[in-house]
Design an enzyme around this catalytic site. Structure first.
Site, short mmCIF file in Angstrom:
data_model
loop_
_atom_site.label_atom_id
_atom_site.label_comp_id
_atom_site.label_asym_id
_atom_site.label_seq_id
_atom_site.Cartn_x
_atom_site.Cartn_y
_atom_site.Cartn_z
N LYS A 1 51.48 -11.68 1.57
CA LYS A 1 52.62 -11.80 0.61
C LYS A 1 53.81 -12.62 1.56
CE LYS A 1 53.50 -7.58 0.46
NZ LYS A 1 52.14 -6.70 1.08
N ARG B 1 57.26 -1.19 -5.05
CA ARG B 1 56.27 -0.57 -4.44
C ARG B 1 55.80 0.57 -4.97
NH1 ARG B 1 56.34 -3.50 0.89
NH2 ARG B 1 54.53 -3.08 2.07
N ARG C 1 47.11 -10.32 13.66
CA ARG C 1 48.48 -10.67 13.22
C ARG C 1 49.46 -10.35 14.25
NH1 ARG C 1 51.55 -8.81 7.82
NH2 ARG C 1 51.56 -6.78 8.54
N ARG D 1 52.97 -6.05 15.35
CA ARG D 1 53.93 -4.84 14.84
C ARG D 1 53.34 -3.55 15.05
NH1 ARG D 1 54.83 -6.75 8.77
NH2 ARG D 1 54.25 -4.79 8.38
N ARG E 1 48.36 2.59 5.45
CA ARG E 1 49.01 1.80 4.62
C ARG E 1 48.35 1.42 3.51
NH1 ARG E 1 50.79 -2.47 8.65
NH2 ARG E 1 51.72 -3.69 7.07
P1 ATP Z 1 52.44 -7.55 4.80
O1 ATP Z 1 53.98 -7.74 5.39
O2 ATP Z 1 51.64 -8.04 5.76
O3 ATP Z 1 52.14 -7.75 3.47
P2 ATP Z 1 52.94 -4.82 4.06
O4 ATP Z 1 53.36 -4.89 2.75
O5 ATP Z 1 52.37 -3.58 4.62
O6 ATP Z 1 52.35 -5.79 4.91
P3 ATP Z 1 55.84 -4.94 4.72
O7 ATP Z 1 56.10 -5.18 3.54
O8 ATP Z 1 56.50 -5.68 5.82
O9 ATP Z 1 54.41 -4.61 5.22
O10 ATP Z 1 56.46 -3.23 4.78
C1 ATP Z 1 56.31 -2.61 6.19
C2 ATP Z 1 56.67 -1.26 5.82
O11 ATP Z 1 57.98 -1.03 5.32
C3 ATP Z 1 55.91 -0.55 4.52
O12 ATP Z 1 54.63 0.02 5.20
C4 ATP Z 1 56.83 0.81 4.22
O13 ATP Z 1 56.75 1.88 5.12
C5 ATP Z 1 58.39 -0.22 4.25
N1 ATP Z 1 58.66 -0.66 3.13
C6 ATP Z 1 58.74 -1.92 2.74
N2 ATP Z 1 59.02 -2.29 1.47
C7 ATP Z 1 59.15 -0.91 0.86
C8 ATP Z 1 59.38 -0.57 -0.45
N3 ATP Z 1 59.50 -1.50 -1.56
N4 ATP Z 1 59.38 0.63 -0.54
C9 ATP Z 1 59.22 1.73 0.33
N5 ATP Z 1 58.96 1.42 1.70
C10 ATP Z 1 58.95 0.14 1.81
MG MG Z 2 55.62 -8.80 4.59
#
Ligand code: ATP
Ligand code: MG
Length: 211
Positions: free
Chosen positions: A13, A88, A123, A156, A167
């Site tokens: 993403k 999310r 990563r 990370r 996750r």
């Molecule tokens: P990637 O960035 O590789 O796609 P990802 O989607 O799991 O992986 P991030 O989007 O960076 O990772 O989010 C990391 C963490 O931050 C999540 O696992 C969650 O704990 C928290 N987080 C991020 N966005 C939200 C959200 N919209 N609602 C709740 N928690 C969030």
């Molecule tokens: Mg991300």
């Protein structure tokens, strides 16, 4: 264009939203990046978020909804934006509707769980600017150094294999229903994540050209 990008953790993403941001000249807003920089800065928000992130759980809806509200109100977002990592959960999607925000399209990057687990192990992330790399698929020019800002690249904390599984569970139980939410509104576009970043980008741009 007001866009959302969804996908499992590590689906790509962040990488694709950067490409979209550059091509359409709209800001990419990543809740994950915002939360990580708050943790690094030791702010109140960071303190609230850390234990959830480390456990592979979602940070409470109210916290991230406030973050998004604040960002979408800025001038930078008035000609469009791409949301990476938000909404999310169903309550987050409903909150976005309640803010009166019109969404043009929701891109879902489809990547199988097995691929996710392999990818996360390679990563590397820049703690300073949030840029993301992969030792095989998207290496930095110099090993462990960020191409963009020259800071050190690290693994990370939540990319540890046990946390990745949590996750993925969180994704399937709380985030996947959001896809159906937007499919019902006719906004969902699914794109198969490819092995090569550039191939995925091509499919993403093709999909967006029809929006
Ligand atoms: P990637 O960035 O590789 O796609 P990802 O989607 O799991 O992986 P991030 O989007 O960076 O990772 O989010 C990391 C963490 O931050 C999540 O696992 C969650 O704990 C928290 N987080 C991020 N966005 C939200 C959200 N919209 N609602 C709740 N928690 C969030
Ligand atoms: Mg991300």
């Amino acid at each position: 264009m007001n866009l959302i990008i969804m996908g499992a953790p590590g689906a790509g993403k962040g990488t694709q939203s950067e490409n979209i941001s550059a091509k359409f000249n709209i800001p990419a807003i990543s809740t994950g990046d915002i939360l990580r920089s708050a943790i690094k800065g030791g702010t109140e928000l960071g303190k609230q978020a850390q234990s959830y992130i480390d456990a592979g759980k979602l940070v409470p809806d109210a916290v991230v909804i406030d973050i998004i509200k604040e960002h979408l109100a800025t001038d930078a977002c008035k000609n469009g934006f791409i949301l990476d990592g938000f909404p999310r959960s169903i309550p987050q999607a409903e909150a976005l509707d309640a803010m009166g925000v019109q969404i043009d399209a929701v891109l879902s990057l489809e990547v199988p769980d097995e691929t996710i687990v392999t990818r996360m192990s390679g990563r590397r992330t820049c703690l300073k600017c949030g840029a993301s790399y992969h030792v095989l698929y998207k290496p930095s020019a110099t090993a462990d150094v960020c191409d963009k800002c020259g800071a050190e690249l690290v693994i990370r904390a939540d990319d540890k294999p046990e946390t990745v599984l949590n996750r993925l569970n969180t994704f399937h139980s709380q985030t996947e229903p959001v896809k159906s939410y937007y499919a019902a509104k006719g906004k969902l576009i699914c794109v198969e994540g490819q092995e090569e970043v550039a191939d995925t980008t091509k499919l993403v741009f093709e999909a967006l050209s029809k929006v």
